[in-house]
Write a protein that holds these residues in place. Structure first.
Motif, PDB file in Angstrom:
ATOM      1  N   ASP A 186       0.821  -1.218   0.000  1.00  0.00           N
ATOM      2  CA  ASP A 186       0.000   0.000   0.000  1.00  0.00           C
ATOM      3  C   ASP A 186       0.852   1.265   0.000  1.00  0.00           C
ATOM      4  O   ASP A 186       0.350   2.360   0.292  1.00  0.00           O
ATOM      5  N   LEU A 187       2.132   1.137  -0.335  1.00  0.00           N
ATOM      6  CA  LEU A 187       3.009   2.307  -0.366  1.00  0.00           C
ATOM      7  C   LEU A 187       2.503   3.386  -1.327  1.00  0.00           C
ATOM      8  O   LEU A 187       2.550   4.577  -0.988  1.00  0.00           O
ATOM      9  N   PRO A 188       1.990   3.043  -2.531  1.00  0.00           N
ATOM     10  CA  PRO A 188       1.455   4.106  -3.395  1.00  0.00           C
ATOM     11  C   PRO A 188       0.320   4.894  -2.740  1.00  0.00           C
ATOM     12  O   PRO A 188       0.235   6.121  -2.905  1.00  0.00           O
ATOM     13  N   GLN A 189      -0.540   4.211  -1.975  1.00  0.00           N
ATOM     14  CA  GLN A 189      -1.610   4.910  -1.269  1.00  0.00           C
ATOM     15  C   GLN A 189      -1.045   5.845  -0.212  1.00  0.00           C
ATOM     16  O   GLN A 189      -1.536   6.967  -0.019  1.00  0.00           O
ATOM     17  N   ILE A 190      -0.018   5.384   0.500  1.00  0.00           N
ATOM     18  CA  ILE A 190       0.594   6.217   1.541  1.00  0.00           C
ATOM     19  C   ILE A 190       1.248   7.442   0.907  1.00  0.00           C
ATOM     20  O   ILE A 190       1.161   8.555   1.436  1.00  0.00           O
ATOM     21  N   ILE A 191       1.903   7.227  -0.233  1.00  0.00           N
ATOM     22  CA  ILE A 191       2.521   8.353  -0.940  1.00  0.00           C
ATOM     23  C   ILE A 191       1.452   9.381  -1.318  1.00  0.00           C
ATOM     24  O   ILE A 191       1.594  10.585  -1.071  1.00  0.00           O
ATOM     25  N   GLN A 207       3.802  20.993  -8.762  1.00  0.00           N
ATOM     26  CA  GLN A 207       4.169  20.231  -9.953  1.00  0.00           C
ATOM     27  C   GLN A 207       4.855  18.921  -9.576  1.00  0.00           C
ATOM     28  O   GLN A 207       4.588  17.872 -10.170  1.00  0.00           O
ATOM     29  N   GLN A 208       5.768  18.972  -8.602  1.00  0.00           N
ATOM     30  CA  GLN A 208       6.428  17.751  -8.157  1.00  0.00           C
ATOM     31  C   GLN A 208       5.419  16.773  -7.559  1.00  0.00           C
ATOM     32  O   GLN A 208       5.461  15.567  -7.826  1.00  0.00           O
ATOM     33  N   ALA A 209       4.499  17.279  -6.758  1.00  0.00           N
ATOM     34  CA  ALA A 209       3.495  16.424  -6.149  1.00  0.00           C
ATOM     35  C   ALA A 209       2.611  15.779  -7.204  1.00  0.00           C
ATOM     36  O   ALA A 209       2.258  14.594  -7.100  1.00  0.00           O
ATOM     37  N   ALA A 210       2.261  16.539  -8.236  1.00  0.00           N
ATOM     38  CA  ALA A 210       1.427  15.993  -9.301  1.00  0.00           C
ATOM     39  C   ALA A 210       2.167  14.886 -10.046  1.00  0.00           C
ATOM     40  O   ALA A 210       1.578  13.857 -10.397  1.00  0.00           O
ATOM     41  N   ALA A 211       3.475  15.072 -10.277  1.00  0.00           N
ATOM     42  CA  ALA A 211       4.262  14.067 -10.991  1.00  0.00           C
ATOM     43  C   ALA A 211       4.380  12.784 -10.169  1.00  0.00           C
ATOM     44  O   ALA A 211       4.210  11.670 -10.694  1.00  0.00           O
ATOM     45  N   ALA A 216       2.650   7.239  -8.732  1.00  0.00           N
ATOM     46  CA  ALA A 216       2.187   6.341  -7.674  1.00  0.00           C
ATOM     47  C   ALA A 216       0.829   5.741  -8.009  1.00  0.00           C
ATOM     48  O   ALA A 216       0.539   4.584  -7.675  1.00  0.00           O
ATOM     49  N   GLY A 217      -0.019   6.528  -8.688  1.00  0.00           N
ATOM     50  CA  GLY A 217      -1.347   6.042  -9.014  1.00  0.00           C
ATOM     51  C   GLY A 217      -1.351   4.850  -9.948  1.00  0.00           C
ATOM     52  O   GLY A 217      -2.323   4.088  -9.997  1.00  0.00           O
ATOM     53  N   GLY A 218      -0.273   4.657 -10.682  1.00  0.00           N
ATOM     54  CA  GLY A 218      -0.202   3.535 -11.619  1.00  0.00           C
ATOM     55  C   GLY A 218       0.484   2.306 -11.065  1.00  0.00           C
ATOM     56  O   GLY A 218       0.758   1.355 -11.806  1.00  0.00           O
ATOM     57  N   ILE A 219       0.779   2.322  -9.764  1.00  0.00           N
ATOM     58  CA  ILE A 219       1.508   1.192  -9.147  1.00  0.00           C
ATOM     59  C   ILE A 219       0.539   0.385  -8.296  1.00  0.00           C
ATOM     60  O   ILE A 219      -0.031   0.887  -7.333  1.00  0.00           O
ATOM     61  N   SER A 220       0.327  -0.880  -8.634  1.00  0.00           N
ATOM     62  CA  SER A 220      -0.566  -1.749  -7.874  1.00  0.00           C
ATOM     63  C   SER A 220       0.178  -2.401  -6.713  1.00  0.00           C
ATOM     64  O   SER A 220       1.411  -2.363  -6.646  1.00  0.00           O
ATOM     65  N   ARG A 221      -0.585  -3.020  -5.812  1.00  0.00           N
ATOM     66  CA  ARG A 221       0.007  -3.639  -4.622  1.00  0.00           C
ATOM     67  C   ARG A 221       1.038  -4.705  -4.980  1.00  0.00           C
ATOM     68  O   ARG A 221       2.049  -4.851  -4.305  1.00  0.00           O
ATOM     69  N   ASP A 222       0.748  -5.495  -6.016  1.00  0.00           N
ATOM     70  CA  ASP A 222       1.640  -6.602  -6.350  1.00  0.00           C
ATOM     71  C   ASP A 222       2.716  -6.225  -7.361  1.00  0.00           C
ATOM     72  O   ASP A 222       3.375  -7.097  -7.933  1.00  0.00           O
ATOM     73  N   THR A 223       2.936  -4.929  -7.554  1.00  0.00           N
ATOM     74  CA  THR A 223       4.035  -4.492  -8.423  1.00  0.00           C
ATOM     75  C   THR A 223       5.364  -4.844  -7.769  1.00  0.00           C
ATOM     76  O   THR A 223       5.617  -4.492  -6.611  1.00  0.00           O
ATOM     77  N   GLN A 224       6.202  -5.538  -8.500  1.00  0.00           N
ATOM     78  CA  GLN A 224       7.505  -5.937  -7.971  1.00  0.00           C
ATOM     79  C   GLN A 224       8.455  -4.750  -8.047  1.00  0.00           C
ATOM     80  O   GLN A 224       8.845  -4.318  -9.122  1.00  0.00           O
ATOM     81  N   SER A 269      13.479  -4.059 -11.305  1.00  0.00           N
ATOM     82  CA  SER A 269      12.410  -3.368 -10.599  1.00  0.00           C
ATOM     83  C   SER A 269      11.375  -2.911 -11.612  1.00  0.00           C
ATOM     84  O   SER A 269      11.722  -2.345 -12.653  1.00  0.00           O
ATOM     85  N   ASN A 270      10.104  -3.144 -11.312  1.00  0.00           N
ATOM     86  CA  ASN A 270       9.028  -2.704 -12.194  1.00  0.00           C
ATOM     87  C   ASN A 270       8.615  -1.265 -11.941  1.00  0.00           C
ATOM     88  O   ASN A 270       7.643  -0.792 -12.546  1.00  0.00           O
ATOM     89  N   LEU A 271       9.330  -0.576 -11.043  1.00  0.00           N
ATOM     90  CA  LEU A 271       9.094   0.858 -10.897  1.00  0.00           C
ATOM     91  C   LEU A 271       9.520   1.557 -12.186  1.00  0.00           C
ATOM     92  O   LEU A 271      10.556   1.220 -12.770  1.00  0.00           O
ATOM     93  N   PRO A 272       8.753   2.561 -12.649  1.00  0.00           N
ATOM     94  CA  PRO A 272       9.124   3.253 -13.895  1.00  0.00           C
ATOM     95  C   PRO A 272      10.417   4.041 -13.739  1.00  0.00           C
ATOM     96  O   PRO A 272      10.681   4.626 -12.689  1.00  0.00           O
ATOM     97  N   THR A 273      11.211   4.062 -14.792  1.00  0.00           N
ATOM     98  CA  THR A 273      12.484   4.788 -14.749  1.00  0.00           C
ATOM     99  C   THR A 273      12.280   6.287 -14.600  1.00  0.00           C
ATOM    100  O   THR A 273      13.163   6.987 -14.111  1.00  0.00           O
TER     101      THR A 273
END
Length: 453
Positions: A186-191, A207-211, A216-224, A269-273
């Protein structure tokens, strides 16, 4: 730094570890090298010479054997470890039975050359762990899937100086294989929940917060968010001294060196570059995103050195007592840091272990030529400081209660069995945006077959 600032930074941080809870000794050290030792809570191991397994603990004991001797078997570890927790936004972060069962095998052989010299060889595992959290676990950034297996191949020799003193020296080749997986939880939700406050406090621009929010909104719980796999060899040595006051009273001092294992493996890592520049600029502590592609990663794991003082006293023809004090230099294990080919930090974990001790006391009852019974009690001091305890290592002080027996078929062949109950104290701690409570216990069952040629 204000308390709110510390919270929001920790809420955005992901701590990735390659070690975990269940080695079933303090830290991630294993003691399970023989069934006879298990039955006495591994008390007096450096001074007892009732089977070939003891030589893996103290090579000087080789001089106690007058003919080639073999011992082989395994210890089965059946743990039950539960974690209860909650994230700062109220999500449940609990899971039962996070540690799987495991087998720890052992093989030993001792061969005297003459009255003064002898040699021995063994195959054991001195370090290891395994833990498994579900892919969708809320605190998946702190605990995912972790597996560390080691195989210690030891070749040793011994020299008897006189009727009192013996010395031994051994060489260790350690093969280690490690795999780690961490998930977003649930880290994306916390972010997302922390961004408005960071904008109001001036930590982030709109602007930074929006980015960050869009990412974060595109990262699901099971994202590695982190994956690392590798295997490598490390090398060390061990030495021992045995002093025999007489045939019924022996004392020993043993030393096992640090072994450094330099892993070179695959990282993904499946986090976006596109999140990496924000991560670097704001110091969020996220693992480096590779967008799902695989790159090279390297990590150094320091397996600590160990000292042990042991004693064995046969106080009666049928009774003996034995005891040990072990000191492990866990302070050599300060951090886990994985780096890429260009030197960039892929992930980092501050461990800050402290040195720890283990004290054990046991007794053996020699009933007759066929039956031997033993029992023991031990206390394992945890090397993890209270303020550094994490879900990846919710380590705790542990109490051992053990019993076992040997049945000798004849003067050549025998079977050892042992069982131990290990109880860990309940611990509570906070890690990043999560609070946890952990409690663990385990039963260990061992059996060995011994044969003297």
């Amino acid at each position: 730094m204000s308390q709110k600032t510390r919270f929001t930074k920790s809420a955005l941080a992901v701590a990735v570890a390659i070690v975990s809870t269940q080695a079933w000794s303090a830290g991630f050290q294993l003691n399970e090298f023989s069934a006879s030792g298990l039955g006495r809570a591994y008390s007096g191991e450096g001074a007892i010479a009732d089977d070939a397994g003891n030589v893996s603990r103290n090579p000087a004991l080789i001089t106690m054997f007058d003919r080639p001797t073999f011992s082989g078997g395994a210890v089965f570890i059946d743990p039950k470890v539960d974690v209860t927790g909650r994230s700062v936004i109220g999500n449940d972060a609990s899971q039962k039975n996070i540690a799987p069962t495991a087998w720890v095998p052992n093989l030993h052989f001792v061969a005297p050359i003459n009255d003064q010299f002898g040699w021995g060889a063994s195959m054991t595992s001195n370090f290891g762990l395994a833990t498994e959290f579900n892919d969708g676990y809320a605190a998946g950034s702190m605990g995912g899937k972790t597996d560390l297996e080691t195989l210690n191949l030891n070749l040793s020799g011994a020299y008897r100086l006189d009727t009192h003193w013996s010395f031994g020296l051994g060489f260790d080749a350690v093969y280690a294989r490690a795999k780690i997986e961490r998930y977003a939880g649930d880290l994306p939700q916390i972010i997302g929940a922390s961004l408005p406050g960071m904008v109001r406090s001036g930590q982030l621009s709109a602007q930074q917060a929006a980015a960050i929010g869009a990412q974060a909104g595109g990262i699901s719980r099971d994202t590695q968010i982190a994956y690392l796999k590798g295997d490598e060899w490390g090398f060390g040595w061990n030495a021992g001294i045995l002093y025999e006051l007489d045939k019924n009273n022996r004392y020993s001092f043993t030393y096992r060196s640090e072994v450094k294992v330099d892993f070179d493996g695959n990282y993904k890592s499946n986090l976006p570059t596109t999140l990496n520049p924000i991560n670097a600029a704001l110091g969020l502590g996220l693992p480096t995103g590779t967008g799902g592609s695989t790159t090279n990663g390297s990590l150094s794991l320091h397996l600590p050195e160990m000292w042990e003082v042991s004693g064995y006293n046969r106080v009666d023809p049928q009774w003996a007592i034995h005891y040990s004090l072990t000191y492990t230099s866990w302070s050599q294990f300060q951090e886990l840091k994985a780096t890429g080919d260009n030197g960039q930090t892929l992930f980092y974990k501050d461990e800050s272990f402290k040195d720890a001790y283990r004290i054990a006391l046991g007794t053996t009852y020699y009933m007759n030529d066929n039956w031997t019974f033993r029992a023991g009690i031990a206390f394992d001091d945890s090397p993890v400081p209270d303020k550094k305890r994490t879900i990846s290592i919710p380590d705790q002080d542990r109490l051992w209660l053990s019993t076992g027996a040997t049945y000798a078929f004849n003067k050549d062949a025998s079977v050892d069995v042992g069982v131990s109950y290990m109880h860990g104290q309940k611990v509570k701690f906070t890690e990043g945006p999560y609070t946890f409570q952990s409690e663990g216990r385990a039963f260990l069952y061992g059996a060995n077959f011994n044969y003297a040629f």
